[in-house]
Design an enzyme around this catalytic site. Structure first.
Site, PDB file in Angstrom:
ATOM      1  N   ASP A   1       0.832  -1.208   0.000  1.00  0.00           N
ATOM      2  CA  ASP A   1       0.000   0.000   0.000  1.00  0.00           C
ATOM      3  C   ASP A   1       0.865   1.256   0.000  1.00  0.00           C
ATOM      4  O   ASP A   1       1.781   1.402   0.811  1.00  0.00           O
ATOM      5  CB  ASP A   1      -0.907  -0.003   1.236  1.00  0.00           C
ATOM      6  CG  ASP A   1      -2.080   0.941   1.103  1.00  0.00           C
ATOM      7  OD1 ASP A   1      -1.846   2.146   0.956  1.00  0.00           O
ATOM      8  OD2 ASP A   1      -3.224   0.475   1.146  1.00  0.00           O
TER       9      ASP A   1
ATOM     10  N   SER B   1      -7.047   4.809  -0.580  1.00  0.00           N
ATOM     11  CA  SER B   1      -6.975   3.344  -0.590  1.00  0.00           C
ATOM     12  C   SER B   1      -8.336   2.688  -0.770  1.00  0.00           C
ATOM     13  O   SER B   1      -8.432   1.585  -1.309  1.00  0.00           O
ATOM     14  CB  SER B   1      -6.316   2.837   0.695  1.00  0.00           C
ATOM     15  OG  SER B   1      -4.943   3.173   0.716  1.00  0.00           O
TER      16      SER B   1
ATOM     17  N   THR C   1      -8.008  -1.380   2.311  1.00  0.00           N
ATOM     18  CA  THR C   1      -7.539  -2.285   1.255  1.00  0.00           C
ATOM     19  C   THR C   1      -8.134  -3.683   1.370  1.00  0.00           C
ATOM     20  O   THR C   1      -8.710  -4.179   0.397  1.00  0.00           O
ATOM     21  CB  THR C   1      -6.009  -2.319   1.214  1.00  0.00           C
ATOM     22  OG1 THR C   1      -5.528  -0.988   0.970  1.00  0.00           O
ATOM     23  CG2 THR C   1      -5.510  -3.230   0.111  1.00  0.00           C
TER      24      THR C   1
ATOM     25  N   GLU D   1      -1.621  -7.625   2.174  1.00  0.00           N
ATOM     26  CA  GLU D   1      -1.304  -6.193   2.126  1.00  0.00           C
ATOM     27  C   GLU D   1      -0.176  -5.820   3.079  1.00  0.00           C
ATOM     28  O   GLU D   1      -0.225  -6.131   4.270  1.00  0.00           O
ATOM     29  CB  GLU D   1      -2.534  -5.354   2.496  1.00  0.00           C
ATOM     30  CG  GLU D   1      -2.253  -3.853   2.393  1.00  0.00           C
ATOM     31  CD  GLU D   1      -3.236  -2.983   3.165  1.00  0.00           C
ATOM     32  OE1 GLU D   1      -3.304  -1.780   2.850  1.00  0.00           O
ATOM     33  OE2 GLU D   1      -3.920  -3.490   4.080  1.00  0.00           O
TER      34      GLU D   1
ATOM     35  N   HIS E   1       3.468   8.339   4.654  1.00  0.00           N
ATOM     36  CA  HIS E   1       2.755   9.507   5.190  1.00  0.00           C
ATOM     37  C   HIS E   1       3.603  10.232   6.237  1.00  0.00           C
ATOM     38  O   HIS E   1       3.500  11.450   6.387  1.00  0.00           O
ATOM     39  CB  HIS E   1       1.441   9.083   5.836  1.00  0.00           C
ATOM     40  CG  HIS E   1       0.311   8.907   4.870  1.00  0.00           C
ATOM     41  ND1 HIS E   1      -0.174   9.929   4.099  1.00  0.00           N
ATOM     42  CD2 HIS E   1      -0.437   7.811   4.567  1.00  0.00           C
ATOM     43  CE1 HIS E   1      -1.176   9.484   3.352  1.00  0.00           C
ATOM     44  NE2 HIS E   1      -1.360   8.202   3.608  1.00  0.00           N
TER      45      HIS E   1
ATOM     46  N   ASP F   1      -1.554   0.138  -4.621  1.00  0.00           N
ATOM     47  CA  ASP F   1      -2.806   0.813  -4.965  1.00  0.00           C
ATOM     48  C   ASP F   1      -2.589   2.252  -5.409  1.00  0.00           C
ATOM     49  O   ASP F   1      -3.413   2.832  -6.105  1.00  0.00           O
ATOM     50  CB  ASP F   1      -3.786   0.760  -3.792  1.00  0.00           C
ATOM     51  CG  ASP F   1      -3.176   1.227  -2.478  1.00  0.00           C
ATOM     52  OD1 ASP F   1      -1.948   1.433  -2.419  1.00  0.00           O
ATOM     53  OD2 ASP F   1      -3.926   1.372  -1.491  1.00  0.00           O
TER      54      ASP F   1
ATOM     55  N   HIS G   1      -0.610  10.935  -0.677  1.00  0.00           N
ATOM     56  CA  HIS G   1      -0.697  10.113  -1.875  1.00  0.00           C
ATOM     57  C   HIS G   1      -0.323  10.899  -3.125  1.00  0.00           C
ATOM     58  O   HIS G   1      -0.479  12.121  -3.181  1.00  0.00           O
ATOM     59  CB  HIS G   1      -2.115   9.560  -2.043  1.00  0.00           C
ATOM     60  CG  HIS G   1      -2.550   8.642  -0.958  1.00  0.00           C
ATOM     61  ND1 HIS G   1      -3.774   8.006  -0.973  1.00  0.00           N
ATOM     62  CD2 HIS G   1      -1.933   8.219   0.177  1.00  0.00           C
ATOM     63  CE1 HIS G   1      -3.896   7.246   0.109  1.00  0.00           C
ATOM     64  NE2 HIS G   1      -2.800   7.373   0.819  1.00  0.00           N
TER      65      HIS G   1
END
Length: 464
Positions: free
Chosen positions: A48, A98, A151, A276, A285, A323, A428
């Protein structure tokens, strides 16, 4: 001239002319043929929030520090996989979250950010793991964050709100997923749920075995439906799990992946499993390079578990992707770039752990000594004072997973001077991302796809 010889010669020449000069004269020009046929099993792997820089730095770190290439990049070098670039946009933005991204995989249609397999007018799109359950396959999800997070949920349920995690925990029980592993005790434990529902009791009534730690995972009862909840909130970051004794009983993603495969592999109709590496996203982040690299490498170990099984099994399609990108980290040019990057191997903890240990009553010497112990970085006095200003309430920093307002951005800028790694943001990005596919059905992967195409590829590969 013999027409058949001419046509044969033309075809051969045409094939030669499509090769690059390197490929034409290379003695290693042997491509492993993509296996054709039906995929009995599917393993869908999501790192992710993995920007290309994350994949690159994990491979570089693995080579420079661990003395071996990463498993994902090795699949490329050994030409074992089909490969594509993927557009990750959602219905509402070129930059997805996500929930929308997983819904593209799970529901096969782009939805707005923040929802799970729900259209603008409330339409519900049947998630793919439900389709496979209806076809008689076993289905499971494994993650390093809460198992009810966006996810895994996108493969399984419909929800107008991605944050409805207590309700998603109940939905999983109704669906009777065969393997559910990750964090999120607060969504199952009656002492932590606002409505005081005992979800563990609900699962036990449905004949689930409940796993709470690594030991239980290692003594799992084979073939029984399994709920493994190994922490409140997300599982710890990999580097902290390796270096802090309090996390030793938390399983790795590779260990959970292996256990999940073993639980379902003997089912006569096959299985589907989503795996995941959720904290790759969280570390991006936070602009936390040690957390990022080590969790990407933990995901990479799970890649090896999946591909080793698929290679032996011969009937399993493995899809490896992300993703969306996040924060777009990368190495920065400089005379000491290699040495500086390699210094990340001196980092003992995540920035989250290191910064959480600092308190407002720390002196400049206290914080300087602690940072040197954790990262082998010698802070300047002005850097130590600026860090301390956050703990004295003079400055604050926001962030999606920064509940304690820790100075992640400031500290990553300090680290950048020493490790040659920079970041474009703390959120993101809309970059195209990598996709790799191994096993039956991998030949269906086209060089450039949209995220929804992977939904269709899974259905075609399994021929349900």
């Amino acid at each position: 001239m013999d027409r058949r010889k001419f046509l044969k010669g033309s075809a051969l020449l045409s094939g030669v002319l499509t090769l690059s000069p390197f490929e034409l004269f290379s003695s290693k020009n042997k491509v492993t043929p993509n296996p054709l046929g039906k995929a009995k099993n599917i393993i869908f792997m999501v790192s992710d929030g993995m920007s290309l820089g994350t994949l690159s730095m994990a491979d570089l770190y693995s080579k420079n520090i661990l003395g071996k290439g990463s498993n994902w990049i090795n699949l490329y070098q050994e030409r074992k996989v089909s490969r594509a670039l993927m557009d990750t946009a959602s219905a509402s933005s070129i930059v997805t979250d996500s929930a929308a991204a997983s819904s593209a995989f799970g529901g096969g249609i782009r939805v707005k950010n923040g929802v799970l397999n729900m259209g603008a007018n409330g339409e519900k799109y049947l998630p793919i793991w439900q389709k496979f359950k209806k076809a008689g396959k076993k289905a499971g999800c494994v993650t390093t964050v809460t198992i009810t997070h966006a996810t895994p949920a996108g493969f399984c349920v419909n929800s107008a709100q991605r944050n409805a995690e207590p309700q998603i925990a109940e939905m999983y029980a109704d669906l009777e997923l065969d393997v559910v592993m990750g964090g999120g005790d607060e969504f199952f434990n009656p002492e932590k749920r606002e409505d005081k529902k005992d979800l563990y009791a609900v699962y036990r009534k449905k004949n689930y075995q409940i796993l709470k730690d690594r030991h239980a995972l290692n003594t799992i009862q084979q073939g029984v439906k399994t709920l493994g909840i190994f922490s409140t909130g997300a599982l710890p970051y990999s580097i902290d799990r390796s270096n802090l004794s309090e996390f030793k009983e938390t399983p790795t993603l590779a260990e959970m992946a292996r256990a999940a495969i073993n639980q379902m592999k003997d089912h006569q109709n096959g299985f589907v499993l989503q795996i995941e590496g959720g904290k790759v996203d969280w570390s991006a982040h936070a602009n936390d390079v040690a957390a990022l690299i080590h969790d990407q490498l933990a995901f990479d170990e799970a890649v090896k578990v999946a591909t080793d099984f698929a290679e032996k099994d011969g009937n399993t399609l493995v899809i490896i992707t992300t993703d969306h990108g996040n924060a777009n980290p990368g190495t920065i040019y400089g005379n000491d770039a290699t040495r500086n990057f390699n210094s990340i191997s001196d980092y003992r903890y995540t920035n989250e752990y290191l910064l959480n240990k600092i308190h407002k009553d720390y002196s400049v010497k206290d914080i300087t000594d602690w940072v040197y112990e954790g990262n082998k970085i010698a802070l300047q006095n002005d850097e130590a004072k600026q860090l301390l200003s956050f703990y004295n309430g003079l400055e604050k920093e926001e962030g999606l997973y920064n509940y304690k307002k820790l100075p992640f951005k400031l500290y990553s800028e300090i680290q950048k001077k020493h490790n040659a790694v920079g970041w474009i943001s703390m959120d993101h990005s809309g970059d195209y991302v990598e996709v790799a596919a191994y096993g039956p059905g991998s030949e269906l992967l086209q060089p450039f796809i949209k995220n929804t195409d992977l939904h269709d590829l899974m259905l075609k590969a399994s021929q349900i």
